[in-house]
Design an enzyme around this catalytic site. Sequence first.
Site, short mmCIF file in Angstrom:
data_model
loop_
_atom_site.label_atom_id
_atom_site.label_comp_id
_atom_site.label_asym_id
_atom_site.label_seq_id
_atom_site.Cartn_x
_atom_site.Cartn_y
_atom_site.Cartn_z
N ASN A 7 0.87 -1.17 0.00
CA ASN A 7 0.00 0.00 0.00
C ASN A 7 0.91 1.22 0.00
O ASN A 7 1.45 1.61 1.04
CB ASN A 7 -0.89 -0.03 1.25
CG ASN A 7 -1.96 1.02 1.22
OD1 ASN A 7 -1.94 1.93 0.39
ND2 ASN A 7 -2.91 0.92 2.13
N ASP A 148 -9.56 0.70 -4.97
CA ASP A 148 -10.45 1.30 -3.97
C ASP A 148 -11.83 1.60 -4.55
O ASP A 148 -12.84 1.57 -3.84
CB ASP A 148 -9.85 2.61 -3.45
CG ASP A 148 -9.13 2.44 -2.14
OD1 ASP A 148 -8.70 1.31 -1.83
OD2 ASP A 148 -8.98 3.43 -1.42
N ARG A 285 -5.95 9.76 18.65
CA ARG A 285 -5.43 9.57 20.01
C ARG A 285 -4.99 10.91 20.59
O ARG A 285 -5.23 11.22 21.76
CB ARG A 285 -4.24 8.60 19.99
CG ARG A 285 -4.60 7.20 19.53
CD ARG A 285 -3.38 6.28 19.56
NE ARG A 285 -3.66 5.00 18.93
CZ ARG A 285 -3.40 4.74 17.65
NH1 ARG A 285 -2.87 5.67 16.88
NH2 ARG A 285 -3.67 3.56 17.14
#
Length: 427
Positions: A7, A148, A285
């Site tokens: 990827n 995709d 996060r």
Amino acid sequence: MKILSLNCWSRSVNYHLLDWRKKVILARGTVDRVVIGDGSVSHEVTGRGTWQLPVDCPDHASAIEVILRTLTSSDFGVLGALSEIAAVGHRVAHGGERFTCSVLIDDEVVAAIRSVEHLAPLHNGPNLAGIEAARRLLPDIPQAAIFDTAFHQGMPAQAYLYPLPYEWYEQHGVRRYGFHGASHLFMAKRGAVLLGKPVDSVNLITVHLGKGVSLCAVRNGRSVDTSMGMTPLEGPAMGSRCGDIDAGIFPYIMQKEQLSPRDYTAILNQKSGLAGIAGGTGERREILEGAAAGDVRCRLAQEIEGYRLRKYIGAYSAVLGRVDALIFTSNYSDAGWAVREKSLTGLEFLGMSLDREQNRLADRDDSEILISLPDSPVPIYAIPVADGLVFAEDVNAILAGGCRDHMESDYSFGHEDFVMPWREREI
């Protein structure tokens, strides 16, 4: 049979080496700061640990070379020779209207991918660079392209056409294509299994939460609408992408800030979204920690993300009419719960009632978890990311004779006895 999945992003390359017969990941990792310099490779071998090694990759070809050297290293490799690789699967962001399923790569396919590079300039270029490097370094190994956009190619015209001059579609290919196809395909198949129904009879809303975010309306197992558009910029707010904005902002800010189209596009892709509101990298996060510490802009970023996801869930409920399940997948193992909670707040009127405790548990579990309350008319699931599994299955199908329409393909994850062999995650 070992399958290498690649990827290639603009500044990094992710990889997985899969043992297809045993259904396990042998190794995975990321080469970061490609082109930029002063990079590293994070390499994890299942059951043996993780290594962080400094590397210098001036281009994607050198990053592929690093990956192959790492996989065959005598110290932390998992291959005795590169010839053990049976095939390579490449994620390709944009296949235009031509590709409706994964294909074996040849010169004609490479030319076709290059012909639509203008539709995804930040993605197809690096994808092609990885393909060209891998074909040169592994000339005798079959290589496949997993698009995709393929899963969304059956959308009706009213969903994929923009209300712009029709000639723009005819002459320049301006239309909605959609992305994250492998992820939405996996969620559609698993959703049908979890509901105990044939995939061609289920209506689902699927939500992919990563650095990029997209939703899909699935009717009878097929994509009928999706939030990303001609490029991956459209949709809800994302990590560093703006999502939906007023098109009139484009000329106004370009003039005010004296920006070139290239500069403006870079800002929308890399300095907007959650990063634009909260500052920093836009990592969830980071934002979760900032919000907990009282940072006003981090809290605002959370509210904006939840609000825009909520609008899409409502819109796709209207598109489908009947929603059999809402399914989330996320590669943020300790922050996805907050996004789901924000996006589902107030949707009880649509029959979607979140069990907050189960929702938090989902990020600490590798299994598929029902996160809705027992009396919720619409079940809500959180399931692991499994793009790598879709890649491997498509590559295996190509080696066996060719990929078919996903509704006709016999994916292992479309069966009740399927057991998740691995969990995808960012390293």
